[in-house]
Design a protein around this motif. Structure first.
Motif, PDB file in Angstrom:
ATOM      1  N   UNK A 251       0.828  -1.206   0.000  1.00  0.00           N
ATOM      2  CA  UNK A 251       0.000   0.000   0.000  1.00  0.00           C
ATOM      3  C   UNK A 251       0.863   1.257   0.000  1.00  0.00           C
ATOM      4  N   UNK A 252       1.944   1.237   0.764  1.00  0.00           N
ATOM      5  CA  UNK A 252       2.827   2.410   0.804  1.00  0.00           C
ATOM      6  C   UNK A 252       3.454   2.656  -0.565  1.00  0.00           C
ATOM      7  N   UNK A 253       3.857   1.601  -1.230  1.00  0.00           N
ATOM      8  CA  UNK A 253       4.452   1.754  -2.555  1.00  0.00           C
ATOM      9  C   UNK A 253       3.448   2.264  -3.570  1.00  0.00           C
ATOM     10  N   UNK A 254       2.200   1.817  -3.431  1.00  0.00           N
ATOM     11  CA  UNK A 254       1.180   2.250  -4.383  1.00  0.00           C
ATOM     12  C   UNK A 254       0.685   3.657  -4.157  1.00  0.00           C
ATOM     13  N   UNK A 255       0.919   4.219  -2.973  1.00  0.00           N
ATOM     14  CA  UNK A 255       0.345   5.521  -2.617  1.00  0.00           C
ATOM     15  C   UNK A 255       0.863   6.667  -3.466  1.00  0.00           C
ATOM     16  N   UNK A 256       1.908   6.429  -4.245  1.00  0.00           N
ATOM     17  CA  UNK A 256       2.411   7.483  -5.128  1.00  0.00           C
ATOM     18  C   UNK A 256       1.418   7.798  -6.238  1.00  0.00           C
TER      19      UNK A 256
ATOM     20  N   UNK B 132      -1.080  -6.958  -4.916  1.00  0.00           N
ATOM     21  CA  UNK B 132      -1.423  -6.145  -6.092  1.00  0.00           C
ATOM     22  C   UNK B 132      -2.664  -5.308  -5.812  1.00  0.00           C
ATOM     23  N   UNK B 133      -3.636  -5.906  -5.110  1.00  0.00           N
ATOM     24  CA  UNK B 133      -4.836  -5.154  -4.725  1.00  0.00           C
ATOM     25  C   UNK B 133      -4.474  -3.920  -3.919  1.00  0.00           C
ATOM     26  N   UNK B 134      -3.591  -4.110  -2.930  1.00  0.00           N
ATOM     27  CA  UNK B 134      -3.236  -2.996  -2.054  1.00  0.00           C
ATOM     28  C   UNK B 134      -2.474  -1.911  -2.801  1.00  0.00           C
ATOM     29  N   UNK B 135      -1.597  -2.299  -3.708  1.00  0.00           N
ATOM     30  CA  UNK B 135      -0.840  -1.314  -4.474  1.00  0.00           C
ATOM     31  C   UNK B 135      -1.767  -0.485  -5.365  1.00  0.00           C
ATOM     32  N   UNK B 136      -2.653  -1.175  -6.086  1.00  0.00           N
ATOM     33  CA  UNK B 136      -3.578  -0.469  -6.983  1.00  0.00           C
ATOM     34  C   UNK B 136      -4.599   0.328  -6.181  1.00  0.00           C
TER      35      UNK B 136
END
Length: 504
Positions: free
Chosen positions: A253-258, A473-477
């Protein structure tokens, strides 16, 4: 510091680690909030103030002594009443378990305790998780904090409402056909159904064993990842538990937050939209989809033709498994016992009297349907055929994920409907899960987060689905989309909720 109940779990964890606030202060703030508003919302069936404050004090003492603690240590959590909790009354929302105090903890509760998270109490639910509105609880309905005359979704409406009403920063739900994601959609919160087997089912009061899955209810995608990290992982006591170690969903999730979705292939499922979906729900979904495209995602349409039969298959598989699982509630071993008012007191007559008094109408309806579907002469025609449809749905998912990295749809066809409006029409109630059920039949993970406000001023949700074991993948997206939507809205969607009896 600002009102502690308005902070996210991640913010509370940071403040606790820095010594800016104590766990006792955080826990007491949420207990005060429960005392102030839960008379209107009825998110909780039982509140364990003494136990929660005791654990909070112990965490503060450990932190002061320099002990190394879990990042969420001291952050309170609420638990759906279908999860067995040692020393706390656990009823599954049913009269048949009224007053039952379990002698052991579910695995996920053990993991919450190991993380030193104070448990605020047990949240309301549809009886044995059978329902889409939390109106089928034997202890009265939960109300939606956005509009107290509307449902908060179900079966886990209590957990979602507790989070939406700022009574808890985190909550545990269970999802058999959408019971985490659907309440999240109609309350403006985040709900995740993990991959089947990635969170232990040991200690969950079973509804449909091949479908049930516990997961997080939160206000942000990062918070969901943090809670998922606590409760996930292999459990040798659950024969369906996946053996491989899980990655950190909070890190994903942190990586996807961008907010970068460049090159992501997003599949829009043709069968999960259109007729039966409110225009406002579709508009909110389309705006969220346009946001993903603007961030670099590529949208493709995918067809999953077997999804059209998912609802029918689900309402044969679930009742069949429920009729078997609920056979243990017989008035002989634990829970309610009712003896016949006249005539001989035989085992058969005690069972009949106990089940007649202890089970509600919806539970009886599904037990009868399931028993019929499993009976000799009908097994192959009904239950067997439903399992064949399940296989076709799994194949449709596999084909769709060859074309797309994630699949998306509206989480629910409508926003929260008025209390009582669908109680007389079970089929209309069942249709609320039409978009969420396929994920349970296939065992794939799904996440719902707010997509915006519908034209009635109530929240709508967007559902993101990923292949099995690809929860990260869900958390990143999800975190990427959430970050982009928060920029558009100028803050969380819950901040746009109207002033109600539940004071904001």
């Amino acid at each position: 510091m600002s009102d502690l109940t308005r902070l996210t779990a991640a913010e509370l964890a940071t403040a606790l680690t820095a010594g800016e606030v104590s766990s006792v202060e955080v826990t007491q703030a949420h207990l005060d909030r429960i005392a102030a508003v839960d008379g209107d919302v009825h998110a909780f069936l039982n509140v364990d103030a003494e136990g929660a404050l005791g654990e909070a004090a112990a965490v503060d003492a450990a932190r002061a002594a320099g002990e190394k603690l879990h990042p969420l240590a001291g952050v309170p959590v609420a638990v759906k009443d279908v999860v067995v909790t040692k020393g706390q009354v656990t009823t599954a929302g049913s009269k048949i378990l009224e007053g039952w105090v379990p002698p052991y903890d579910a695995t996920l509760v053990t993991r919450l305790r190991q993380a030193r998270m104070p448990i605020l109490g047990k949240t309301n639910m549809d009886e044995f998780a059978m329902g889409s509105s939390t109106e089928h609880s034997a202890y009265g309905p939960t109300r939606n904090p956005w509009d107290l005359d509307r449902i908060p979704g179900g079966s886990g409406g209590g957990s979602a409402a507790a989070v939406a009403a700022y009574e808890a920063p985190l909550a545990i739900g269970t999802d058999t056909g959408g019971s985490i994601r659907q309440p999240a959609a109609v309350t403006g919160t985040v709900g995740v159904k993990p991959t089947y087997g990635s969170v232990s089912r040991y200690g969950l009061i079973a509804l449909a064993s091949s479908l049930d899955q516990a997961g997080p209810c939160t206000r942000t995608v990062l918070d969901a990842g943090l809670l998922h990290d606590v409760i996930g992982g292999h459990d040798p006591r659950d024969s369906t538990s996946l053996p491989e170690p899980a990655p950190s969903y909070a890190d994903a999730a942190r990586q996807g937050a961008a907010g970068d979705l460049q090159g992501l292939r997003v599949g829009v499922v043709n069968e999960l939209g259109g007729e039966g979906y409110d225009p406002g729900v579709r508009d909110a979904f389309q705006k969220a989809l346009d946001t993903m495209v603007a961030a670099g995602a590529d949208v493709v349409e995918v067809s999953c033709p077997s999804f059209s039969a998912a609802l029918a298959a689900y309402y044969l598989i679930l009742p069949s498994e429920a009729s078997s699982n609920l056979a243990k509630f017989d008035g002989m071993r634990y829970g309610l016992r009712v003896e016949p008012s006249e005539g001989p007191v035989t085992a058969e007559r005690v069972m009949a009297a106990t089940r007649g008094a202890g089970f509600g109408d919806e539970v009886k309806r599904r037990i009868i349907l399931g028993t019929y579907a499993l009976s000799a002469g009908y097994y192959d025609a009904y239950y067997g055929s439903a399992q064949k449809v399940r296989t076709l749905i799994q194949r449709d998912f596999a084909a769709a994920f060859e074309q797309a990295d994630v699949l998306v749809s509206p989480t629910t066809p409508t926003t929260a409907f008025p209390l009582g409006s669908k109680l007389e029409d079970p089929l209309a109630m069942y249709l609320n899960d039409v978009a969420t059920i396929p994920a349970n039949l296939a065992g794939v993970p799904g996440l719902s987060l707010p997509s915006g406000l519908s034209d009635d001023g109530l929240p709508a949700g967007i559902q993101i689905l990923a292949p099995a074991r690809q929860d990260a993948r869900l958390y990143a997206v999800g975190a990427a989309l959430e970050a982009l939507l928060l920029q558009q809205w100028g803050g969380p969607l819950l901040a746009h909720a109207p002033e109600l009896a539940v004071a904001r």
